[in-house]
Design a protein around this motif. Structure first.
Motif, PDB file in Angstrom:
ATOM      1  N   VAL A  99       9.970 -26.078 -21.056  1.00  0.00           N
ATOM      2  CA  VAL A  99      10.580 -26.144 -19.718  1.00  0.00           C
ATOM      3  C   VAL A  99      11.620 -25.035 -19.585  1.00  0.00           C
ATOM      4  CG1 VAL A  99      11.983 -27.558 -18.154  1.00  0.00           C
ATOM      5  CG2 VAL A  99      10.179 -28.622 -19.537  1.00  0.00           C
ATOM      6  N   ASN A 100      11.479 -24.223 -18.530  1.00  0.00           N
ATOM      7  CA  ASN A 100      12.507 -23.228 -18.204  1.00  0.00           C
ATOM      8  C   ASN A 100      13.260 -23.702 -16.958  1.00  0.00           C
ATOM      9  OD1 ASN A 100      10.698 -22.817 -16.137  1.00  0.00           O
ATOM     10  ND2 ASN A 100      10.017 -20.804 -16.834  1.00  0.00           N
ATOM     11  N   GLY A 101      14.107 -22.829 -16.399  1.00  0.00           N
ATOM     12  CA  GLY A 101      14.894 -23.229 -15.228  1.00  0.00           C
ATOM     13  C   GLY A 101      14.059 -23.686 -14.046  1.00  0.00           C
ATOM     14  N   PRO A 102      13.081 -22.874 -13.587  1.00  0.00           N
ATOM     15  CA  PRO A 102      12.263 -23.286 -12.435  1.00  0.00           C
ATOM     16  C   PRO A 102      11.486 -24.586 -12.689  1.00  0.00           C
ATOM     17  CG  PRO A 102      12.033 -20.929 -12.804  1.00  0.00           C
ATOM     18  CD  PRO A 102      12.807 -21.474 -13.971  1.00  0.00           C
ATOM     19  N   ARG A 103      11.030 -24.789 -13.914  1.00  0.00           N
ATOM     20  CA  ARG A 103      10.299 -26.028 -14.224  1.00  0.00           C
ATOM     21  C   ARG A 103      11.242 -27.234 -14.182  1.00  0.00           C
ATOM     22  NH1 ARG A 103       6.346 -23.786 -19.163  1.00  0.00           N
ATOM     23  NH2 ARG A 103       4.891 -22.713 -17.777  1.00  0.00           N
ATOM     24  N   LEU A 104      12.460 -27.047 -14.699  1.00  0.00           N
ATOM     25  CA  LEU A 104      13.446 -28.132 -14.634  1.00  0.00           C
ATOM     26  C   LEU A 104      13.808 -28.420 -13.178  1.00  0.00           C
ATOM     27  CD1 LEU A 104      15.238 -30.079 -16.262  1.00  0.00           C
ATOM     28  CD2 LEU A 104      17.002 -28.297 -16.311  1.00  0.00           C
ATOM     29  N   GLU A 105      13.898 -27.365 -12.389  1.00  0.00           N
ATOM     30  CA  GLU A 105      14.170 -27.502 -10.946  1.00  0.00           C
ATOM     31  C   GLU A 105      13.108 -28.393 -10.289  1.00  0.00           C
ATOM     32  OE1 GLU A 105      14.158 -24.587  -6.970  1.00  0.00           O
ATOM     33  OE2 GLU A 105      13.457 -23.857  -8.911  1.00  0.00           O
ATOM     34  N   SER A 158      19.480 -29.908 -31.201  1.00  0.00           N
ATOM     35  CA  SER A 158      18.901 -30.239 -29.890  1.00  0.00           C
ATOM     36  C   SER A 158      17.718 -29.334 -29.612  1.00  0.00           C
ATOM     37  CB  SER A 158      19.949 -30.088 -28.782  1.00  0.00           C
ATOM     38  OG  SER A 158      20.860 -31.147 -28.845  1.00  0.00           O
ATOM     39  N   LYS A 159      16.613 -29.953 -29.219  1.00  0.00           N
ATOM     40  CA  LYS A 159      15.366 -29.200 -29.041  1.00  0.00           C
ATOM     41  C   LYS A 159      15.265 -28.643 -27.614  1.00  0.00           C
ATOM     42  CE  LYS A 159      12.894 -32.421 -32.121  1.00  0.00           C
ATOM     43  NZ  LYS A 159      13.670 -33.652 -32.019  1.00  0.00           N
ATOM     44  N   THR A 160      14.377 -27.674 -27.493  1.00  0.00           N
ATOM     45  CA  THR A 160      14.008 -27.185 -26.159  1.00  0.00           C
ATOM     46  C   THR A 160      13.327 -28.323 -25.404  1.00  0.00           C
ATOM     47  OG1 THR A 160      13.689 -24.953 -26.994  1.00  0.00           O
ATOM     48  CG2 THR A 160      12.595 -25.489 -24.920  1.00  0.00           C
ATOM     49  N   LYS A 161      13.653 -28.487 -24.139  1.00  0.00           N
ATOM     50  CA  LYS A 161      12.987 -29.498 -23.317  1.00  0.00           C
ATOM     51  C   LYS A 161      11.501 -29.137 -23.237  1.00  0.00           C
ATOM     52  CE  LYS A 161      12.557 -32.835 -20.204  1.00  0.00           C
ATOM     53  NZ  LYS A 161      12.565 -34.238 -20.619  1.00  0.00           N
ATOM     54  N   THR A 162      10.657 -30.058 -23.696  1.00  0.00           N
ATOM     55  CA  THR A 162       9.225 -29.777 -23.808  1.00  0.00           C
ATOM     56  C   THR A 162       8.417 -30.922 -23.213  1.00  0.00           C
ATOM     57  OG1 THR A 162       9.686 -28.595 -25.873  1.00  0.00           O
ATOM     58  CG2 THR A 162       7.396 -29.133 -25.431  1.00  0.00           C
ATOM     59  N   LEU A 163       7.376 -30.573 -22.480  1.00  0.00           N
ATOM     60  CA  LEU A 163       6.478 -31.576 -21.902  1.00  0.00           C
ATOM     61  C   LEU A 163       5.238 -31.714 -22.774  1.00  0.00           C
ATOM     62  CD1 LEU A 163       6.691 -30.393 -18.184  1.00  0.00           C
ATOM     63  CD2 LEU A 163       8.105 -32.106 -19.325  1.00  0.00           C
ATOM     64  N   SER A 164       4.479 -32.763 -22.545  1.00  0.00           N
ATOM     65  CA  SER A 164       3.256 -32.998 -23.306  1.00  0.00           C
ATOM     66  C   SER A 164       2.351 -31.772 -23.254  1.00  0.00           C
ATOM     67  CB  SER A 164       2.514 -34.208 -22.722  1.00  0.00           C
ATOM     68  OG  SER A 164       1.282 -34.385 -23.374  1.00  0.00           O
ATOM     69  N   GLY A 165       1.821 -31.389 -24.414  1.00  0.00           N
ATOM     70  CA  GLY A 165       0.990 -30.190 -24.490  1.00  0.00           C
ATOM     71  C   GLY A 165       1.801 -28.977 -24.905  1.00  0.00           C
ATOM     72  N   ASP A 166       3.031 -29.231 -25.418  1.00  0.00           N
ATOM     73  CA  ASP A 166       3.929 -28.155 -25.877  1.00  0.00           C
ATOM     74  C   ASP A 166       4.281 -27.189 -24.745  1.00  0.00           C
ATOM     75  OD1 ASP A 166       5.468 -27.097 -27.975  1.00  0.00           O
ATOM     76  OD2 ASP A 166       4.019 -25.494 -28.318  1.00  0.00           O
ATOM     77  N   VAL A 167       4.455 -27.736 -23.541  1.00  0.00           N
ATOM     78  CA  VAL A 167       4.858 -26.917 -22.384  1.00  0.00           C
ATOM     79  C   VAL A 167       6.379 -26.818 -22.375  1.00  0.00           C
ATOM     80  CG1 VAL A 167       4.842 -26.720 -19.873  1.00  0.00           C
ATOM     81  CG2 VAL A 167       2.840 -27.646 -21.066  1.00  0.00           C
ATOM     82  N   SER A 214      16.588 -21.967 -10.714  1.00  0.00           N
ATOM     83  CA  SER A 214      15.416 -21.124 -10.416  1.00  0.00           C
ATOM     84  C   SER A 214      15.545 -19.732 -11.016  1.00  0.00           C
ATOM     85  CB  SER A 214      15.194 -21.027  -8.902  1.00  0.00           C
ATOM     86  OG  SER A 214      16.225 -20.269  -8.302  1.00  0.00           O
ATOM     87  N   ALA A 215      16.791 -19.309 -11.319  1.00  0.00           N
ATOM     88  CA  ALA A 215      17.010 -17.955 -11.869  1.00  0.00           C
ATOM     89  C   ALA A 215      16.926 -17.922 -13.389  1.00  0.00           C
ATOM     90  CB  ALA A 215      18.374 -17.439 -11.412  1.00  0.00           C
ATOM     91  N   ILE A 216      16.835 -19.097 -14.014  1.00  0.00           N
ATOM     92  CA  ILE A 216      16.820 -19.147 -15.491  1.00  0.00           C
ATOM     93  C   ILE A 216      15.380 -19.106 -15.985  1.00  0.00           C
ATOM     94  CG2 ILE A 216      17.496 -20.482 -17.534  1.00  0.00           C
ATOM     95  CD1 ILE A 216      19.712 -21.762 -15.795  1.00  0.00           C
ATOM     96  N   LYS A 217      14.970 -17.948 -16.481  1.00  0.00           N
ATOM     97  CA  LYS A 217      13.579 -17.785 -16.932  1.00  0.00           C
ATOM     98  C   LYS A 217      13.390 -18.200 -18.391  1.00  0.00           C
ATOM     99  CE  LYS A 217      12.903 -16.180 -12.868  1.00  0.00           C
ATOM    100  NZ  LYS A 217      12.577 -17.174 -11.842  1.00  0.00           N
ATOM    101  N   GLN A 218      14.499 -18.356 -19.119  1.00  0.00           N
ATOM    102  CA  GLN A 218      14.402 -18.785 -20.514  1.00  0.00           C
ATOM    103  C   GLN A 218      14.087 -20.278 -20.614  1.00  0.00           C
ATOM    104  OE1 GLN A 218      18.405 -17.849 -21.807  1.00  0.00           O
ATOM    105  NE2 GLN A 218      17.698 -16.040 -22.897  1.00  0.00           N
ATOM    106  N   PRO A 219      13.488 -20.708 -21.737  1.00  0.00           N
ATOM    107  CA  PRO A 219      13.383 -22.153 -21.998  1.00  0.00           C
ATOM    108  C   PRO A 219      14.782 -22.765 -22.078  1.00  0.00           C
ATOM    109  CG  PRO A 219      11.939 -20.918 -23.463  1.00  0.00           C
ATOM    110  CD  PRO A 219      12.811 -19.904 -22.770  1.00  0.00           C
ATOM    111  N   VAL A 220      14.894 -24.028 -21.697  1.00  0.00           N
ATOM    112  CA  VAL A 220      16.206 -24.687 -21.654  1.00  0.00           C
ATOM    113  C   VAL A 220      16.304 -25.820 -22.680  1.00  0.00           C
ATOM    114  CG1 VAL A 220      16.706 -24.103 -19.252  1.00  0.00           C
ATOM    115  CG2 VAL A 220      15.411 -26.187 -19.749  1.00  0.00           C
ATOM    116  N   VAL A 221      17.487 -25.948 -23.242  1.00  0.00           N
ATOM    117  CA  VAL A 221      17.841 -27.101 -24.078  1.00  0.00           C
ATOM    118  C   VAL A 221      18.746 -27.956 -23.206  1.00  0.00           C
ATOM    119  CG1 VAL A 221      19.040 -27.862 -26.157  1.00  0.00           C
ATOM    120  CG2 VAL A 221      17.706 -25.735 -26.198  1.00  0.00           C
ATOM    121  N   VAL A 222      18.323 -29.172 -22.883  1.00  0.00           N
ATOM    122  CA  VAL A 222      19.059 -29.998 -21.916  1.00  0.00           C
ATOM    123  C   VAL A 222      19.734 -31.169 -22.637  1.00  0.00           C
ATOM    124  CG1 VAL A 222      18.937 -31.244 -19.729  1.00  0.00           C
ATOM    125  CG2 VAL A 222      17.296 -29.417 -20.204  1.00  0.00           C
TER     126      VAL A 222
END
Length: 591
Positions: A286-292, A275-284, A32-40
């Motif tokens: 994913v940051n820490g809270p979204r992955l959470e 490795s790409k940034t974790k991305t959802l359909s619509g080029d969304v 929840s504290a990670i505001k950057q986009p994440v590579v998972v």
């Protein structure tokens, strides 16, 4: 941002306790504290194959994820280690290490299937780690990939024929990397040297035949080929002698096989760069809270006996994000109005212009953060809140103007009222003096700046309240004839009627301004929504074009391998995809 992702070591993200999967709140708090986009990057594979060692290397450490040095599986559930991305300063690298598949102590491979599915759902790069070569035994161990369509749904409701196209899965599946450990063969085919990628490609070729054995042979290969958009392979020599394997955490690179050290370095470099940034359909992104949110949504679905659905998870995430987007937009509006607005405003239009500028920025803030706002529910909510805010400021503006004007009148007309009480106008010629004094004080009142939109109305209400006093002074003034008094009464009536007409005109003008403002608000919402929908349409078309290219490539490969019958289903998928793309184009041209 690095401080946000400072973890001295891994933390359990999803616990596997007695066959139950539970999310660890401590790990969620870190996300929840990670505001950057994440590579998972997630790694999966049979137990005791050295997965944790590779993940520690990606974290830039020798120790961290538990390696274990016995035949017993060490990692249980899914463990997470978030570190600053070594090559992308505005990204966080999230490493997921999973418990070994096929652990005989578990006695139930149900959990293995869910761990495998969760690793795919959460990652942007999926690493499958196994020992030796890609033979039938390795493929048999990878049977989890054939169960994915039973374990994961792309859409909440399947197409008319009851099937989900593999194209639906490609759109959100991670890249696939196969790491082969203790690989001892020469990379050759037909006497020619080949790359690890070519070795993987050859290993995924299908076998002709229609019996069950052939079907079993082809199924995992077909799934890997059709589900994963990009595929990569790495081979590794044995890191050191069998005796030293138990001390792998303690050994430095000089103590390891030089080939292995080089192979590990190449693997890490590839993962960091590709490795790409974790991305959802619509080029969304994913940051820490979204992955959470995704973690919680998927594990909750599994725990309740449902099949995790990508579309539902994204919609659940969208609800949270869009609600937050509304609040952020309103906060921005409040901030802008707080900085720029001084009550009372001289005119209603001045207030409406400020509102409109702040509203435009607020809608922009919402549009930037929101996604998949089905039926524009949250945008409508934002519109309703902004309308309420505007009406609230209009009410405040009225009150501020009324209060200011009332205080001003009390101050300016105070001496007049004192004179009336003292009877200085109750004498011959007093009426003329009274009228002159009122005109003088009216002029003084009207010259005062920033009285606001109630200036005229408050004045007329005040003057109306003095009509009886004025009439009494008029009637007692003996210097005026009856005819003059009648004329004066009519003059006052006419003046009062004229003032009332002016006020009515002002009210109509204000109503017209409010109507125009509401129309402008509506048009601003429509304009920004249209722009966002066009961006979303272009982005979706890009995603569909990428998927189509992969499907056409797979189709060409099947035809080249002589599998005409397997091409039928794929041909239908390609046809469906082209139809969706055409519909999206047509929809836009009509809108």
């Amino acid at each position: 941002m690095a401080s946000e992702t400072h973890m001295s070591g891994p933390e359990c993200l999803i616990e596997n306790t007695n066959g139950r999967l539970l999310v660890n709140p401590k790990a969620l708090k870190i996300l929840s504290a990670i505001k950057q986009p994440v590579v998972v990057v997630a790694i999966v594979g049979p137990y005791r194959t050295g997965k944790s060692y590779l993940m520690n290397k990606l974290a830039g450490k020798n120790k961290g994820f538990s390696l274990g040095s016995t035949v017993q599986s060490h990692t249980k559930g899914i463990w997470m280690w978030c570190v600053p991305h070594p090559k992308k300063p505005n990204r966080t690298l999230v490493l997921l290490d999973t418990e070994g598949l096929g652990d005989v102590e578990k006695g139930d491979n149900q959990n293995d299937s869910w761990i495998f599915a969760l690793a795919i759902l959460l990652s942007s790069t999926f690493v499958y780690n196994s020992m030796g070569t890609i033979n039938q035994q390795a493929m048999d161990q990878l049977h989890y990939v054939t169960e994915l369509t039973d374990r994961i749904r792309a859409k909440s409701s399947p197409d008319v024929d009851g099937f989900e196209d593999s194209a639906d899965f490609v759109s959100f599946f991670p890249d696939f990397v196969w790491t082969l450990r203790d690989f001892s063969l020469d990379l050759e085919a037909d006497g020619q040297s080949i790359t690890a990628d070519e070795y993987l490609q050859n290993s995924l070729k299908l076998r002709k035949g229609t019996n069950q054995k052939d079907k079993n042979f082809n199924l995992p290969r077909l799934c890997i080929r059709q589900f994963f958009p990009n595929k990569k392979c790495f081979i590794f020599d044995r890191p050191t002698s069998r005796k030293k394997l138990g001390q792998l955490e303690e050994l430095c690179d000089d103590d390891l096989d030089s080939e292995f050290v080089q192979q590990a370095a190449v693997f890490c470099s590839y993962i960091f760069s590709n490795s790409k940034t974790k991305t959802l359909s619509g080029d969304v992104k994913v940051n820490g809270p979204r992955l959470e949110t995704l973690v919680q949504t998927y594990v909750n679905a599994i725990s309740s006996g449902d099949v995790p659905c990508m579309e539902n998870a994204v919609l659940a995430l969208a609800e949270i994000e869009n609600s937050a987007a509304v609040q952020k937009a309103i906060a921005h509006y409040d901030q802008q109005m707080g900085q720029k607005l001084q009550l009372p405003t001289e005119t209603l239009q001045e207030l409406l212009d400020l509102h409109r500028a702040s509203e435009k920025e607020a809608i922009e803030v919402f549009m930037k953060r929101s996604f998949k706002d089905i039926d524009h529910v949250f945008q409508k909510e934002l519109g309703a809140q902004l309308d309420k805010k505007r009406d609230g400021f209009c009410d405040q503006n009225l009150k501020a103007s009324s209060d200011h004007c009332s205080a001003l009148l009390k101050d300016i007309f105070g001496p007049l009222e004192e004179g009336v009480r003292q009877g200085i106008y109750s004498k011959p010629g007093g009426y003329r003096l009274f009228i002159e004094k009122i005109q003088e004080l009216k002029k003084k009142y009207l010259e005062q700046p920033r009285k606001g939109i109630q200036a005229e109305e408050i004045l007329q209400v005040y003057l109306k309240s003095k009509e009886s006093v004025m009439d009494a002074i008029l009637q007692t003034d003996q210097t005026l004839s009856e005819k003059e008094k009648l004329i004066e009464v009519e003059r006052v009536k006419a003046e009062s009627a004229q003032a009332a007409a002016k006020m009515l005109q002002e009210m109509q003008t204000k109503n017209q301004q409010m109507m125009e403002q509401k129309e402008k608000s509506y048009q601003e919402h429509v304009k920004q929504l249209t722009e966002k929908m066009e961006k979303d349409r272009v982005q979706l078309l890009k995603e569909q074009e990428r998927t189509l290219a992969l499907k056409l490539q797979e189709q060409a490969q099947l035809l080249q391998e002589g599998f005409q019958e397997k091409n039928t289903r794929l041909h239908q998928e390609i046809k469906n995809l082209k139809k969706k793309m055409q519909e999206r184009n047509n929809y836009c041209s009509l809108s």
